[in-house]
Motif scaffolding. Structure first.
Motif, PDB file in Angstrom:
ATOM      1  N   ASP A 103      42.751  28.741  41.385  1.00  0.00           N
ATOM      2  CA  ASP A 103      41.316  29.017  41.564  1.00  0.00           C
ATOM      3  C   ASP A 103      40.855  30.401  41.134  1.00  0.00           C
ATOM      4  O   ASP A 103      39.660  30.663  41.073  1.00  0.00           O
ATOM      5  CB  ASP A 103      40.929  28.829  43.042  1.00  0.00           C
ATOM      6  N   ALA A 104      41.786  31.324  40.871  1.00  0.00           N
ATOM      7  CA  ALA A 104      41.374  32.701  40.565  1.00  0.00           C
ATOM      8  C   ALA A 104      40.618  32.761  39.237  1.00  0.00           C
ATOM      9  O   ALA A 104      40.903  31.983  38.322  1.00  0.00           O
ATOM     10  CB  ALA A 104      42.596  33.611  40.516  1.00  0.00           C
ATOM     11  N   MET A 203      44.558  40.658  42.911  1.00  0.00           N
ATOM     12  CA  MET A 203      44.913  39.399  42.258  1.00  0.00           C
ATOM     13  C   MET A 203      43.920  38.294  42.597  1.00  0.00           C
ATOM     14  O   MET A 203      43.604  37.459  41.745  1.00  0.00           O
ATOM     15  CB  MET A 203      46.327  38.982  42.647  1.00  0.00           C
ATOM     16  N   MET A 204      43.419  38.274  43.834  1.00  0.00           N
ATOM     17  CA  MET A 204      42.421  37.270  44.185  1.00  0.00           C
ATOM     18  C   MET A 204      41.159  37.427  43.347  1.00  0.00           C
ATOM     19  O   MET A 204      40.517  36.444  42.967  1.00  0.00           O
ATOM     20  CB  MET A 204      42.086  37.351  45.677  1.00  0.00           C
ATOM     21  N   LEU A 205      40.793  38.673  43.052  1.00  0.00           N
ATOM     22  CA  LEU A 205      39.548  38.943  42.331  1.00  0.00           C
ATOM     23  C   LEU A 205      39.701  38.840  40.814  1.00  0.00           C
ATOM     24  O   LEU A 205      38.704  38.760  40.100  1.00  0.00           O
ATOM     25  CB  LEU A 205      39.032  40.331  42.693  1.00  0.00           C
ATOM     26  N   SER A 206      40.948  38.865  40.337  1.00  0.00           N
ATOM     27  CA  SER A 206      41.163  38.905  38.891  1.00  0.00           C
ATOM     28  C   SER A 206      42.092  37.830  38.343  1.00  0.00           C
ATOM     29  O   SER A 206      42.036  37.503  37.158  1.00  0.00           O
ATOM     30  CB  SER A 206      41.730  40.272  38.503  1.00  0.00           C
ATOM     31  N   ARG A 225      53.669  54.927  37.979  1.00  0.00           N
ATOM     32  CA  ARG A 225      52.550  55.625  37.327  1.00  0.00           C
ATOM     33  C   ARG A 225      51.274  55.442  38.127  1.00  0.00           C
ATOM     34  O   ARG A 225      50.446  56.351  38.220  1.00  0.00           O
ATOM     35  CB  ARG A 225      52.357  55.104  35.897  1.00  0.00           C
ATOM     36  N   GLY A 226      51.097  54.245  38.705  1.00  0.00           N
ATOM     37  CA  GLY A 226      49.958  53.973  39.589  1.00  0.00           C
ATOM     38  C   GLY A 226      48.616  54.097  38.919  1.00  0.00           C
ATOM     39  O   GLY A 226      47.632  54.491  39.564  1.00  0.00           O
ATOM     40  N   ASN A 227      48.539  53.776  37.629  1.00  0.00           N
ATOM     41  CA  ASN A 227      47.289  53.897  36.888  1.00  0.00           C
ATOM     42  C   ASN A 227      46.454  52.634  37.113  1.00  0.00           C
ATOM     43  O   ASN A 227      46.536  51.675  36.354  1.00  0.00           O
ATOM     44  CB  ASN A 227      47.592  54.105  35.402  1.00  0.00           C
ATOM     45  N   LEU A 228      45.658  52.652  38.183  1.00  0.00           N
ATOM     46  CA  LEU A 228      44.874  51.479  38.568  1.00  0.00           C
ATOM     47  C   LEU A 228      43.659  51.338  37.662  1.00  0.00           C
ATOM     48  O   LEU A 228      42.832  52.249  37.585  1.00  0.00           O
ATOM     49  CB  LEU A 228      44.445  51.595  40.029  1.00  0.00           C
ATOM     50  N   ARG A 229      43.544  50.204  37.007  1.00  0.00           N
ATOM     51  CA  ARG A 229      42.438  49.970  36.076  1.00  0.00           C
ATOM     52  C   ARG A 229      41.681  48.705  36.449  1.00  0.00           C
ATOM     53  O   ARG A 229      42.242  47.783  37.047  1.00  0.00           O
ATOM     54  CB  ARG A 229      42.973  49.848  34.647  1.00  0.00           C
ATOM     55  N   ILE A 234      37.366  41.479  32.946  1.00  0.00           N
ATOM     56  CA  ILE A 234      37.812  40.778  34.156  1.00  0.00           C
ATOM     57  C   ILE A 234      36.996  41.209  35.368  1.00  0.00           C
ATOM     58  O   ILE A 234      36.586  40.385  36.188  1.00  0.00           O
ATOM     59  CB  ILE A 234      39.316  41.037  34.411  1.00  0.00           C
ATOM     60  N   PHE A 235      36.727  42.505  35.480  1.00  0.00           N
ATOM     61  CA  PHE A 235      36.070  43.055  36.667  1.00  0.00           C
ATOM     62  C   PHE A 235      34.596  43.393  36.432  1.00  0.00           C
ATOM     63  O   PHE A 235      33.966  44.015  37.284  1.00  0.00           O
ATOM     64  CB  PHE A 235      36.806  44.306  37.145  1.00  0.00           C
TER      65      PHE A 235
END
Length: 279
Positions: A103-104, A203-206, A225-229, A234-235
């Motif tokens: 469903d995502a 993951m639910m949102l994308s 690295r933690g580079n949150l994009r 998608i967003f």
């Protein structure tokens, strides 16, 4: 099954398999209710660490599930020469991984409602001094009424409660969801669960993980690295409030990372996910 187990329960068909054993449907001889039994084969426990995890699982699961409607309840436990048997709630619905896969992306109200229930489960565990340490969609189950239930406390650890100073150690969890301080080999707090829950919400949102790679090593490097994009394709339609919460949960700086309680108070959870339930 052990003699004591057979006095109280009748075993049905196999419904799942894991690294250390098998899950069966079972029935209470007293009530006739349908439950599940997780049977752990002791011969599959490779070392003392595996054995210690299994021995702690029943104790910590019982503490975590006490008066917590969003944690799979542990009803009974039995041990014999070859196996350990844990009698649990039967979650006959799909798990969250199935829902994300089919469903995502989920709508924000649906994702926020599920996030609120997951965070309630985690916050309640933390208030009782238990860190789950393997929060991921396949450990988030749904019962026959569609209620979310956090499952599988095989990697759980005791940290002494929110006022305690005990830190945990050991590399446990699943590559996509594990917090960077775990991978780095540092001692860490219960906030590792918040990082993992943030990844689940992402993951639910994308429909995709925020940190990816072709191998576990590649994924670990991306997590460190933690580079949150938030890719626009998608967003682009996801609200700024949702992305703000994700930044506060998936934060490399543990001192700035939200606790589960703080995440529950975030406007996105409060406005989209419903009012906070006290457990």
């Amino acid at each position: 099954m052990s003699e004591q187990f057979n006095k109280h329960y009748e075993v049905g068909q196999e419904i799942g398999r894991g690294r250390f054993g098998t899950v069966y449907r079972c029935f209470s001889c007293r009530t006739g209710n349908s439950l599940a039994v997780k049977t752990i084969d002791k011969s599959l426990l490779a070392d003392s660490y595996d054995r210690e995890c299994v021995e702690h699982e029943a104790k910590l699961h019982r503490i975590a599930s006490r008066e917590n409607p969003h944690v799979v309840s542990l009803h009974d436990s039995f041990e014999d020469e070859s196996s350990i048997h844990l009698v649990l709630d039967l979650c006959s619905g799909t798990d969250l991984l199935d829902r994300i896969s089919s469903d995502a992306p989920l709508s924000e109200p649906e994702a926020a409602a599920l996030a609120a229930e997951l965070l309630e489960a985690i916050a309640s565990c933390h208030r009782r001094g238990v860190a789950h340490r393997d929060v991921k969609p396949d450990n988030v189950m749904f019962d026959m009424n569609g209620k979310l239930k956090l499952a599988d406390f095989g990697s759980a650890a005791w940290f002494g409660g929110l006022d305690g100073e005990e830190k945990m150690e050991g590399i446990v969890g699943t590559p996509y969801y594990v917090a960077p301080e775990v991978i780095a080999g540092r001692r860490y707090s219960e906030k590792v669960d918040v990082w993992s829950a943030g990844v689940v919400i992402y993951m639910m949102l994308s429909g995709r993980a925020p940190f990816d790679g072709e191998s576990a090593a590649d994924i670990f490097e991306a997590v460190l690295r933690g580079n949150l994009r938030f890719p626009t394709r998608i967003f682009g339609s996801v609200s700024s409030m949702a992305k703000d919460l994700l930044r506060r949960m998936i934060s490399r700086d543990v001192t700035r990372r939200f606790s589960a309680e703080q995440a529950l108070e975030h406007p996105w959870i409060v406005s989209c996910g419903g009012s906070k339930l006290m457990v």
